[in-house]
Motif scaffolding. Sequence first.
Motif, short mmCIF file in Angstrom:
data_model
loop_
_atom_site.label_atom_id
_atom_site.label_comp_id
_atom_site.label_asym_id
_atom_site.label_seq_id
_atom_site.Cartn_x
_atom_site.Cartn_y
_atom_site.Cartn_z
N ARG A 136 46.12 45.43 37.59
CA ARG A 136 45.47 45.19 38.88
C ARG A 136 45.19 46.57 39.48
O ARG A 136 46.11 47.35 39.73
CB ARG A 136 46.37 44.38 39.81
CG ARG A 136 45.69 44.01 41.12
CD ARG A 136 46.62 43.29 42.07
NE ARG A 136 47.36 42.22 41.44
CZ ARG A 136 47.00 40.92 41.47
NH1 ARG A 136 45.91 40.55 42.10
NH2 ARG A 136 47.77 40.03 40.88
N ARG A 140 44.13 47.55 42.44
CA ARG A 140 44.60 47.79 43.81
C ARG A 140 46.05 48.23 43.86
O ARG A 140 46.40 49.16 44.59
CB ARG A 140 44.40 46.53 44.65
CG ARG A 140 44.92 46.62 46.07
CD ARG A 140 44.61 45.37 46.89
NE ARG A 140 45.04 44.13 46.26
CZ ARG A 140 46.26 43.59 46.37
NH1 ARG A 140 47.19 44.19 47.08
NH2 ARG A 140 46.54 42.45 45.77
N THR A 141 46.93 47.59 43.07
CA THR A 141 48.37 47.86 43.17
C THR A 141 48.97 48.55 41.95
O THR A 141 50.10 49.03 42.01
CB THR A 141 49.13 46.54 43.36
OG1 THR A 141 48.92 45.71 42.19
CG2 THR A 141 48.68 45.80 44.61
N GLY A 142 48.26 48.54 40.84
CA GLY A 142 48.81 49.11 39.62
C GLY A 142 49.70 48.16 38.84
O GLY A 142 50.25 48.51 37.81
N GLU A 143 49.86 46.92 39.36
CA GLU A 143 50.68 45.92 38.65
C GLU A 143 50.10 45.67 37.27
O GLU A 143 48.89 45.73 37.08
CB GLU A 143 50.72 44.60 39.42
CG GLU A 143 51.44 44.67 40.73
CD GLU A 143 51.25 43.41 41.54
OE1 GLU A 143 52.27 42.76 41.82
OE2 GLU A 143 50.10 43.10 41.89
N ARG A 144 50.98 45.36 36.33
CA ARG A 144 50.56 45.15 34.95
C ARG A 144 51.09 43.81 34.43
O ARG A 144 52.05 43.26 34.95
CB ARG A 144 51.07 46.28 34.07
CG ARG A 144 50.43 47.60 34.41
CD ARG A 144 51.06 48.74 33.63
NE ARG A 144 50.48 49.99 34.07
CZ ARG A 144 49.71 50.75 33.29
NH1 ARG A 144 49.46 50.38 32.06
NH2 ARG A 144 49.22 51.88 33.75
N LYS A 168 52.06 39.86 36.19
CA LYS A 168 52.01 40.10 37.63
C LYS A 168 50.60 40.44 38.10
O LYS A 168 50.26 40.22 39.26
CB LYS A 168 52.96 41.22 38.01
CG LYS A 168 54.42 40.87 37.82
CD LYS A 168 55.31 42.04 38.17
CE LYS A 168 56.76 41.71 37.90
NZ LYS A 168 57.64 42.84 38.15
N ALA A 169 49.78 40.98 37.21
CA ALA A 169 48.42 41.37 37.58
C ALA A 169 47.45 40.19 37.57
O ALA A 169 46.35 40.30 38.10
CB ALA A 169 47.91 42.47 36.64
#
Length: 115
Positions: free
Chosen positions: A104, A106-110, A113-114
């Motif tokens: 993601r 925007r948040t760097g989630e991978r 979670k993304a």
Amino acid sequence: MKEIVLIIRPEKLEIVKSILDEYHCGGMTISTAMGCGTQRGSLEGVNEIKGLKTNINLLPKIKVEAVVEDNILEDIFLAVIDKVGTGNVGDGKIFVRNIEQVVRIRTGERGSKAL
């Protein structure tokens, strides 16, 4: 994770959207498409290309793309076949691709979670 690409009849879009929502799909991309399968579509016109007559046999379709968890893939298949299939030629296809990673922006989630 898998990316599913569904090629469907335009009038079946709302049903597919509700199926993906039912399985908590995080998002989808919808595109209009033209194409034909083994039925070769319907004759829409004739085109002249360098003196060669070719038939344009393309039917309107909708392309739905979504990334889903592996464990719900078969359930989505069965729901689409049950609710979208008419038993007639031209119902569409589902293609599956492996997804190595999702990030993601925007948040760097991978990963999951993304989605």
